[in-house]
Design a protein around this motif. Structure first.
Motif, PDB file in Angstrom:
ATOM      1  N   THR A  14       0.806  -1.321  -0.120  1.00 44.53           N
ATOM      2  CA  THR A  14      -0.011  -0.057   0.019  1.00 44.53           C
ATOM      3  C   THR A  14       0.941   1.162  -0.106  1.00 44.53           C
ATOM      4  O   THR A  14       1.860   1.080   0.657  1.00 44.53           O
ATOM      5  N   PHE A 168       1.964   6.429 -13.113  1.00 49.26           N
ATOM      6  CA  PHE A 168       0.678   5.585 -13.178  1.00 49.26           C
ATOM      7  C   PHE A 168      -0.437   6.377 -13.474  1.00 49.26           C
ATOM      8  O   PHE A 168      -0.411   7.587 -13.088  1.00 49.26           O
ATOM      9  N   VAL A 170      -3.800   6.896 -12.356  1.00 49.56           N
ATOM     10  CA  VAL A 170      -4.685   6.551 -11.155  1.00 49.56           C
ATOM     11  C   VAL A 170      -6.217   6.238 -11.668  1.00 49.56           C
ATOM     12  O   VAL A 170      -6.645   7.236 -12.414  1.00 49.56           O
ATOM     13  N   TYR A 183       4.575   6.552  -7.799  1.00 52.60           N
ATOM     14  CA  TYR A 183       4.986   6.002  -6.359  1.00 52.60           C
ATOM     15  C   TYR A 183       6.502   5.429  -6.492  1.00 52.60           C
ATOM     16  O   TYR A 183       6.704   4.911  -7.426  1.00 52.60           O
ATOM     17  N   ALA A 199      -2.431  -3.655  -9.658  1.00 51.43           N
ATOM     18  CA  ALA A 199      -2.567  -2.416  -9.208  1.00 51.43           C
ATOM     19  C   ALA A 199      -3.963  -2.017  -9.078  1.00 51.43           C
ATOM     20  O   ALA A 199      -4.668  -1.715 -10.135  1.00 51.43           O
ATOM     21  N   THR A 200      -4.496  -1.614  -8.005  1.00 53.91           N
ATOM     22  CA  THR A 200      -5.833  -0.687  -7.960  1.00 53.91           C
ATOM     23  C   THR A 200      -5.766   0.333  -6.939  1.00 53.91           C
ATOM     24  O   THR A 200      -4.491   0.702  -6.231  1.00 53.91           O
ATOM     25  N   PHE A 201      -6.856   1.071  -6.972  1.00 51.93           N
ATOM     26  CA  PHE A 201      -6.628   2.419  -6.158  1.00 51.93           C
ATOM     27  C   PHE A 201      -7.907   2.500  -5.365  1.00 51.93           C
ATOM     28  O   PHE A 201      -8.689   2.353  -5.642  1.00 51.93           O
ATOM     29  N   LEU A 206      -2.412   3.845  -3.661  1.00 55.14           N
ATOM     30  CA  LEU A 206      -2.185   2.504  -4.464  1.00 55.14           C
ATOM     31  C   LEU A 206      -2.243   1.412  -3.586  1.00 55.14           C
ATOM     32  O   LEU A 206      -1.549   1.247  -2.646  1.00 55.14           O
TER      33      LEU A 206
END
Length: 439
Positions: A14, A168, A170, A183, A199-201, A206
Motif C-alpha cells: 500500500t 501511473f 490513477v 509512487y 495495481a488498484t486504487f 495505490l
C-alpha cells in the motif's frame, strides 16, 4: 525477499504517491487532494484547483503552497497535465523530496533518483524531445517571476524521463483514468503481459494485490501489466517500446498462437468453430477452402473496424458499432480481438443510451474475450460481471443477476480486497438486493 508465503488476493503493498496531479478535465468536479467526485470549492488564491472540504485543503497545502502562485500567475489558462506534474516534481525535489523513500519491504526502498530516467533514449526520441520542449515553454511561462526554479535542460530531461516511464494512471472504481502519479516503492515492479499482481486504487492510494499464490514475497518475481492487454502482441510490444523503451519477451508475446488467435477469421463452414488465418488456403480442422473473395471481405471489414474504433476512441456510437458487428458476422472469429473491442464499445454505448437488453446481449458475448485476453483475475472482468449483474437486476432477472454479482465478488475481492469501497458501497448492496428479490 520475505520468507512468508503469499496467498492470492493478499495485499502486498500500500503506498501513497510521491507526487500526483488530478487530470485537468476533472478539476471542477473532483477534489484535487482525495480525488473524490463531489461538490468542490476552488482555492481562493489560484482559483485553479478545488477541494471537497477544509480538511483536504489543509492536507494538500504542504505541496500546493509551492505551486499555488505559479498556477495563479497564468490563470485562467489550463495547464497541460504533464506540465503541472513536472512542476510538482520540480518543487517537491527542491523542498526535500529527494530524501524521501518509498518502501516496498521493511528494508527495501527507493528514492526518486533511483528511478530510471532513460536519458539516452529520450535524447534520441524526436517525439519526446518535442513534447519536452513544449512543457519547458509552459514551465518557463508559469515560473516567469521565479526563473531560477526551472531546472536546466538536462536536469529537466532526467525528471521528465522518470515521470513518463514510472508514472501511473490513477483509476477510479470504474477503471477510468482520473489522475497521474509517481509512487516510489512500487516502481520496483516489472511488467508482464501475464501479470501475477495487479495495481488498484482507493483515492490516490495505490494497492498491489497478488493474483496467484507465491512461495514468498520476492519483488524480482512480481509483475504487473503496464499496458492494455486487449491488443495484439505486436501492438503491445510497440506500446512498451514507445512508452517504456523495452521489448516484452514474456511467453504470451512470444507465443505465435496468441497473435494468430487475436486476428483470426471464422471458418466459412458454419458447423466448424475453428479459428483460421485468412492467408491459409483451407481450414486446418475441416479442410474447407478459403476463397479470395472471403479473404477480401475479411480484410475490408478489418480495415473498417480499425478505422471506426480509432474514430470512436473518446465516445462510442451504438449505430456505428452495430454496422461493424453486422459486417463482422461470419467473417471474424468470436475471439478476434477487433471483434472483442467492437463488442466492448457496443456494450458501453448501449449502457450510455439505456438500451438494457442490447447491453446484456453484447456484455454476454464480450465475457469470453475479456476472460481470455485480460486473464480471469482482472478487475475489468470483475467489473463486466458487476455491470451485467446490475442490468439483470434492473431487468428483474434475479437468478442471472446473482450469478454475475457473485462472480464479480469472487474476482474483485482478489483484485481490490474485500474492504475496498467499490465492494462495500456498490457490490455488496447489489448482492443483498438480488438475494432479497429472488426470494
Amino acid at each position: 525477499m520475505d520468507g512468508k508465503s503469499v496467498k492470492r488476493g493478499q495485499r502486498i503493498l500500500t503506498e501513497k504517491p510521491f507526487a500526483f496531479v488530478l487530470k485537468s478535465q476533472y478539476r471542477l468536479e473532483r477534489c484535487d487532494n482525495c480525488l473524490e467526485a463531489t461538490k468542490v470549492r476552488k482555492c481562493s488564491n489560484c482559483r485553479y484547483v478545488s477541494y471537497c472540504n477544509r480538511s483536504c485543503q489543509t492536507q494538500a497545502w504542504a505541496q500546493h503552497k509551492h505551486e499555488c502562485p505559479f498556477l495563479k500567475s497564468i490563470h485562467p489558462r489550463i495547464v497541460p497535465d504533464a506540465a503541472r506534474m513536472l512542476c510538482r516534481l520540480i518543487l517537491r525535489l527542491q523542498h526535500g523530496g529527494d530524501l524521501i523513500r518509498g518502501y516496498y519491504t521493511e528494508h527495501g526502498s527507493r528514492k526518486f533518483r533511483d528511478l530510471m530516467s532513460h536519458y539516452a533514449e529520450i535524447k534520441n526520441d524526436p517525439k519526446r524531445l518535442e513534447h519536452l520542449d513544449s512543457l519547458h515553454a509552459v514551465l518557463t511561462d508559469m515560473m516567469a517571476d521565479s526563473p531560477s526554479t526551472v531546472p536546466n535542460k538536462s536536469e529537466l530531461m532526467s525528471i521528465y524521463g522518470r515521470l513518463i516511464t514510472n508514472g501511473f494512471n490513477v483509476l477510479d472504481a470504474e477503471m477510468n483514468s482520473i489522475a497521474t502519479a509517481i509512487y516510489l516503492g512500487v516502481s520496483i515492479t516489472d511488467h508482464s503481459c501475464q501479470p501475477n499482481a495487479v495495481a488498484t486504487f482507493e483515492g490516490n492510494e495505490l494497492h498491489i494485490h497478488a493474483l496467484e499464490d507465491m512461495p514468498c514475497l520476492d519483488w524480482s518475481k512480481i509483475f504487473i501489466s503496464y499496458i492494455d492487454l486487449l491488443n495484439t502482441p505486436e501492438q503491445r510490444r510497440q506500446d512498451l517500446k514507445d512508452h517504456y523503451y523495452f521489448l516484452c519477451v514474456c511467453s504470451k508475446c512470444r507465443d505465435p498462437k496468441e497473435a494468430r488467435q487475436m486476428t483470426a477469421a471464422a471458418c466459412p463452414n458454419r458447423k466448424c468453430s475453428a479459428s483460421i488465418n485468412i492467408e491459409w488456403n483451407n481450414c486446418k480442422r475441416c479442410s474447407v477452402g478459403i476463397s479470395p473473395k472471403l479473404r477480401n471481405a475479411y480484410n475490408e471489414i478489418m480495415a473498417l473496424t480499425k478505422h471506426n474504433l480509432e474514430a470512436m476512441k473518446d465516445v462510442a456510437y451504438l449505430d456505428v458499432c452495430k454496422v461493424c458487428l453486422d459486417k463482422q458476422a461470419g467473417l471474424m472469429h468470436p475471439l478476434n480481438v477487433w471483434h472483442v473491442k467492437t463488442l466492448d464499445a457496443a456494450f458501453e454505448a448501449a449502457i450510455e443510451v439505456g438500451k438494457w437488453e442490447e447491453a446484456l446481449d453484447y456484455g454476454q458475448q464480450l465475457l469470453p474475450g475479456f476472460q481470455m485476453y485480460h486473464g480471469q483475475w482482472n478487475p475489468l472482468v470483475g467489473l463486466l460481471h458487476m455491470k451485467l449483474g446490475k442490468i439483470q437486476l434492473f431487468e428483474r432477472h434475479h437468478k442471472e443477476a446473482s450469478h454475475h454479482l457473485e462472480e464479480a465478488q469472487r474476482i474483485l475481492s482478489v483484485t481490490h480486497g474485500r474492504d475496498h469501497r467499490l465492494l462495500v458501497e456498490q457490490l455488496y448492496p447489489l448482492i443483498f438486493q438480488a438475494r432479497q428479490e429472488a426470494n
